[in-house]
Design a protein around this motif. Structure first.
Motif, PDB file in Angstrom:
ATOM      1  N   UNK A  13      -3.172  -2.622   6.643  1.00  0.00           N
ATOM      2  CA  UNK A  13      -2.053  -1.878   6.077  1.00  0.00           C
ATOM      3  C   UNK A  13      -1.924  -2.258   4.610  1.00  0.00           C
ATOM      4  N   UNK A  14      -1.432  -1.291   3.813  1.00  0.00           N
ATOM      5  CA  UNK A  14      -1.236  -1.525   2.388  1.00  0.00           C
ATOM      6  C   UNK A  14       0.134  -2.164   2.211  1.00  0.00           C
ATOM      7  N   UNK A  15       0.171  -3.363   1.645  1.00  0.00           N
ATOM      8  CA  UNK A  15       1.444  -4.047   1.394  1.00  0.00           C
ATOM      9  C   UNK A  15       1.868  -3.819  -0.046  1.00  0.00           C
ATOM     10  N   UNK A  16       2.963  -3.125  -0.251  1.00  0.00           N
ATOM     11  CA  UNK A  16       3.515  -2.898  -1.595  1.00  0.00           C
ATOM     12  C   UNK A  16       4.838  -2.168  -1.444  1.00  0.00           C
ATOM     13  N   UNK A  17       5.740  -2.371  -2.396  1.00  0.00           N
ATOM     14  CA  UNK A  17       6.970  -1.581  -2.404  1.00  0.00           C
ATOM     15  C   UNK A  17       6.595  -0.116  -2.617  1.00  0.00           C
ATOM     16  N   UNK A  18       7.105   0.762  -1.753  1.00  0.00           N
ATOM     17  CA  UNK A  18       6.805   2.186  -1.860  1.00  0.00           C
ATOM     18  C   UNK A  18       5.581   2.618  -1.056  1.00  0.00           C
ATOM     19  N   UNK A  19       4.872   1.654  -0.429  1.00  0.00           N
ATOM     20  CA  UNK A  19       3.640   2.008   0.297  1.00  0.00           C
ATOM     21  C   UNK A  19       3.946   3.082   1.343  1.00  0.00           C
ATOM     22  N   UNK A  20       5.057   2.883   2.067  1.00  0.00           N
ATOM     23  CA  UNK A  20       5.430   3.850   3.106  1.00  0.00           C
ATOM     24  C   UNK A  20       6.540   4.784   2.608  1.00  0.00           C
ATOM     25  N   UNK A  21       7.468   4.233   1.857  1.00  0.00           N
ATOM     26  CA  UNK A  21       8.667   4.966   1.408  1.00  0.00           C
ATOM     27  C   UNK A  21       8.678   5.063  -0.115  1.00  0.00           C
TER      28      UNK A  21
END
Ligand code: BES
Ligand code: MN
Ligand code: MN
Length: 462
Positions: free
Chosen positions: A117-125
């Motif tokens: 999974x991509x970990x970052x702020x905004x990755x999903x939202x």
């Protein structure tokens, strides 16, 4: 003819790298210190729409952050899909709880995302989910398989209430005219149980200021003889729920839609493990309104929650003081038919009425919005359902979500069209929290599923 599956295989690394670049820009809309990053992100989104094949893309200025608008009109007789998403993100704090920096995306495996999974702020939202639509468009445009006209509207203020987008929509009804609105900014049950979001809760958000004496006082000299604003505020807040965890504001439940026993039974069929739920959150037990299940409590029932509370001395050691003021921020999640402005008024009237004479209470409304339900008997929902069946091999389950996207109700009011919420995130993806992430499986599955939505929507529109 080129298939989406092949196209993804050939371009998957590029798709991912492009998204990672987008995630590196801290487009935090709540904090004006990031204004330049917000503008830079809008530019990157614009370029991505141009290279995906839009005929025209513009950055529309507003009183706040710009809206990126792009379109590709292949034939006015074909149906038009309006894609909405947001390129702004929530603040990343508390930073110390992130296992890697929020704007330096990395791929990590998790229990629910064994492929990574991509970990970052905004990755999903919502950058990751919004970008699935850009890549799906690229596939359809580049391989000449676009069955609909497409309009993209990607805003930069969703996380702060979409105030300028509301004005933009009201002022551009003709430009935004469409047959269906498509959004990926919600979640699904799990990677092997696809679901389509059919409901969003409304929101009323208020801030409270309680003022007692005109200055901070010695808690020995004055303690006991005057109303302590923090004591008063917490007591007032505690009184907002009764022993059954019902909200005590008069009139609060008047317009709440009561689901039939059949609808509730249907809802209860969705797979859910209370044990896993508790374990994931490390809690001994769940808590909430009597008479409702956990899934009902967080989707079809309205709530009232303190989101922040402060006042008095919070520094190191002890200071004996009675603060002059106490503050709190409260969110109320609302269900269809509850009007957010009416609820805000009911709250304000009630809260002022329960205040003791020794304090003054100010209630300041923040943003809010109406809830939304998507009927499942329209062609938009049917097209989405067929698309999931094609790519997941399973019939998706309709499911109401507890979250809010207030602009969706405004779209229906102003543009008179239905919104289909094809979300590919998981509740456990930690949106708004430290370590937000988005599964690679989910990112690619979204890109794969979206073109089928267009295909079936065009077919069913005939
Ligand atoms: N994408 C979320 C909403 C969401 C997430 C809905 C998951 C359903 C499932 C959106 O960005 C969001 O955070 N909305 C805010 C409201 C807004 C007015 C700040 C929310 O729900 O708190
Ligand atoms: Mn969002
Ligand atoms: Mn959000």
């Amino acid at each position: 003819m080129e298939t989406i599956q092949n196209y993804i295989q050939q371009h998957k690394d590029r798709f991912l790298n492009e998204l990672l670049e987008l995630l590196k820009i801290p487009s935090i809309s709540a904090d004006s210190a990031y204004k330049n990053d917000v503008l830079k992100t809008a530019e990157v989104v614009k370029k991505s729409l141009e290279s995906a094949g839009c005929d025209s893309v513009e950055i529309c200025k507003t009183d706040g952050n710009p809206i990126v608008y792009g379109e590709i009109i292949i034939n006015p007789d074909l149906p038009t899909v309006l894609v909405y998403g947001h390129y702004d993100v929530q603040p990343a704090d508390p930073l110390e709880l992130w296992t890697s920096p929020p704007f330096e995306p990395v791929i990590k495996k998790t229990d629910l995302h064994p492929e990574g999974a991509i970990f970052a702020r905004g990755a999903c939202d919502d950058k990751g989910q919004m970008y699935m639509h850009v890549k799906a468009l690229e596939f359809m445009a580049k391989t000449k398989q676009l069955p609909c006209n497409v309009k993209f509207m990607i805003e930069g203020e969703e996380e702060v209430g979409s105030v300028n987008l509301s004005k933009f929509v009201k002022a551009n009804k003709e430009k935004l005219k469409n047959d269906v609105i498509l959004i990926s900014d919600t979640g699904m049950i799990s990677n092997d149980v696809p679901s389509i979001t059919t409901g969003l809760r409304g929101l009323s958000y208020v801030e409270i200021e309680v003022t007692g004496p005109n200055r901070d006082l010695h808690s020995g000299l004055y303690g006991g003889s005057i109303a302590n604003p923090i004591n008063v505020l917490t007591k007032m807040i505690a009184s907002l729920h009764d022993e059954n965890n019902h909200i005590t504001i008069p009139g609060f439940y008047d317009k709440v839609e009561n689901l039939s026993a059949e609808e509730r039974a249907e809802m209860a069929k969705a797979p859910f493990s209370l044990e896993k739920y508790k374990k994931a959150l490390q809690i001994e037990d769940v808590y909430g309104e009597n008479g409702y299940s956990t899934n009902e409590r967080n989707s079809i029932r309205p709530t009232l929650d303190v989101n922040g509370i402060w006042g008095g001395y919070i520094g190191e050691g002890a200071k004996t003081v009675i603060a002059s003021k106490a503050f709190a921020k409260i969110s109320m999640r609302l269900v269809p038919h509850q009007d957010w402005e009416e609820i805000t008024e009911l709250f304000t009237k009630h809260f002022e009425s329960i205040a003791p004479k020794g304090v003054t209470v100010k209630v300041k409304p923040h943003h809010g919005g109406q809830g939304y339900v998507t009927p499942i008997d329209n062609i938009g929902y049917k097209a989405a359902s067929k698309a999931y069946q094609e790519t997941f091999g399973k019939m998706p389950i309709p499911q109401r979500s507890g979250g809010s996207i207030p602009i969706v109700a405004l779209f229906e009011q102003e543009l008179k069209s239905k919104t289909i919420l094809m979300g590919f995130g998981l509740d456990s993806d930690a949106i708004h929290s430290p370590n937000e992430h988005f599964g690679l499986f989910n990112f690619y599955k979204g890109i794969e599923t979206i073109p089928y939505f267009y295909k079936y929507f065009a077919e069913l529109s005939k």
